[in-house]
Design a protein around this motif. Structure first.
Motif, PDB file in Angstrom:
ATOM      1  N   LEU A 151     -13.123  20.065  11.288  1.00  0.00           N
ATOM      2  CA  LEU A 151     -12.765  20.321   9.894  1.00  0.00           C
ATOM      3  C   LEU A 151     -13.454  19.343   8.951  1.00  0.00           C
ATOM      4  CD1 LEU A 151      -8.932  21.042  10.290  1.00  0.00           C
ATOM      5  CD2 LEU A 151     -10.749  22.689   9.793  1.00  0.00           C
ATOM      6  N   LEU A 155     -16.061  20.228   6.002  1.00  0.00           N
ATOM      7  CA  LEU A 155     -15.769  19.815   4.629  1.00  0.00           C
ATOM      8  C   LEU A 155     -16.921  19.001   4.033  1.00  0.00           C
ATOM      9  CD1 LEU A 155     -13.653  19.711   2.345  1.00  0.00           C
ATOM     10  CD2 LEU A 155     -12.767  17.617   3.387  1.00  0.00           C
ATOM     11  N   VAL A 159     -19.349  22.202   3.083  1.00  0.00           N
ATOM     12  CA  VAL A 159     -18.777  22.528   1.775  1.00  0.00           C
ATOM     13  C   VAL A 159     -19.328  21.598   0.685  1.00  0.00           C
ATOM     14  CG1 VAL A 159     -16.650  22.726   0.437  1.00  0.00           C
ATOM     15  CG2 VAL A 159     -16.688  23.449   2.835  1.00  0.00           C
ATOM     16  N   TRP A 160     -19.204  20.285   0.902  1.00  0.00           N
ATOM     17  CA  TRP A 160     -19.627  19.343  -0.136  1.00  0.00           C
ATOM     18  C   TRP A 160     -21.151  19.209  -0.216  1.00  0.00           C
ATOM     19  CZ3 TRP A 160     -15.676  14.793   0.908  1.00  0.00           C
ATOM     20  CH2 TRP A 160     -14.408  15.226   0.509  1.00  0.00           C
ATOM     21  N   ASN A 166     -21.416  27.720   6.642  1.00  0.00           N
ATOM     22  CA  ASN A 166     -20.014  27.794   7.039  1.00  0.00           C
ATOM     23  C   ASN A 166     -19.647  29.256   7.238  1.00  0.00           C
ATOM     24  OD1 ASN A 166     -17.334  27.207   7.552  1.00  0.00           O
ATOM     25  ND2 ASN A 166     -16.790  27.113   5.392  1.00  0.00           N
TER      26      ASN A 166
END
Length: 329
Positions: A151, A155, A159-160, A166
């Motif tokens: 996770l 993240l 994501v960042w 993803n």
């Protein structure tokens, strides 16, 4: 003990283990709450239809009759039909095997590439900052839960930072290779590499820490032996002694653990596959658990047990061949 007798004994032990797994799985299904016929048809089914399905599937037979029928089916490779999709279980298992093997092999490669050099550096620089750093890395790797690490990687890196994608992979390794061979395009292979990087890092972290500690321990033992001192006294370069002689003698237990851990990775990829939505056996097992699809659950777990036992036998045979003292014992 000859190699033939050794293999026969290990195969018989493996058969006994697989039989135990089959028996345990059948027992769990037998004692689990709920009527299998109702699970197959749904809550709105009529009693008459439920009784018909029970008779058709042999669920109204005594438990020992059901067990022997199930065992006979397993022996001939008939795993039954999925209660949820009404498809053959063996087909549903086989179609997910390549993705799980891809992930397990990729995680093993990640572990080897990182762990062995790190273990060598740690062993040759004992009580230095490099050794302390490798020890800390091993401790963190063994202690960090896979689901949390996965996770966090999603993240931070997906994501960042947006470095990695993803979601579910759009192409498998086999398809990527076929595209490369037929059209000379590496695009699909690069896409596959992007999608497998984070799952492989997540699954291989614990494995990396284990191999690092094992390599360091073996190297420390070998570095203290007389042949190392003799080689250095002859003027051989330290790098040559370290990698050609010392590391080579350390590799036998490492190869054994690599083989055993590969079998563990096949069964331990459930959490990683779920976190990354990787279309392998682990994700299918989680789906089967949610739907209480017992034939599919049994088929997946029995397949994993067979794969694990087979890998163990192959590794034991290889270790037996490389180290005849094991055969004598």
């Amino acid at each position: 003990m000859t190699m033939g007798k050794f293999l026969v004994r290990r195969i018989l032990q493996g058969v006994f283990v697989i039989w135990g797994v089959i028996t345990v799985m059948f027992g769990l299904r037998a004692v689990s709450p709920g009527d299998p016929a109702t699970l197959m048809l749904g809550e709105g089914a009529t009693q008459e239809l439920i009784e018909h399905v029970r008779e058709q599937e042999g669920l109204n037979e005594p438990i020992y009759v059901q067990y022997f029928d199930y065992l006979q089916g397993m022996i001939v490779g008939d795993f039954g039909y999925s209660w949820r999709s009404n498809r053959e279980v063996e087909a549903m298992v086989i179609e997910r095997v390549p993705a799980t093997i891809e992930l397990a092999v990729a995680a093993t490669i990640v572990a080897i590439v990182i762990a062995i050099p790190l273990g060598v550096i740690s062993a040759t620089r004992r009580n230095e900052s490099a050794d302390y750093g490798a020890t800390l890395f091993s401790l963190l790797g063994i202690s960090t839960p896979n689901f949390w690490l996965g996770l966090m990687l999603i993240l931070v890196l997906a994501v960042w930072a947006g470095i990695f994608p993803n979601g579910r992979r759009p192409v498998g390794f086999g398809q990527a290779i076929m595209t490369l061979v037929q059209y000379g395009s590496v695009y699909d292979l690069l896409v596959w590499l992007q999608y497998i990087t984070l799952p492989a890092l997540t699954l291989g972290t614990y494995f990396t820490a284990l191999i690092t500690r094992l390599t360091r321990s073996g190297m420390v033992d070998e570095l203290g032996k007389e042949y190392v001192t003799a080689s250095q006294a002859k003027g051989l370069p330290s790098v040559l002694v370290r990698y050609k002689h010392v590391l080579r003698n350390t590799m036998i237990p490492i190869i054994t653990v690599l083989g055993l851990q590969l079998g563990t990775l096949l069964g331990g990829a459930v959490i990683t596959e779920t976190v990354f939505n990787w279309p392998g056996l682990g994700l299918r097992l989680v789906d089967a658990l949610g739907a209480r699809d017992w034939p599919l659950m049994q088929g997946i777990i029995v397949f994993i047990a067979i794969a694990f036992v087979t890998i163990n036998i192959v590794v034991d045979a290889l270790y037996n061949y490389l180290n005849p003292q094991v055969r004598e014992e």
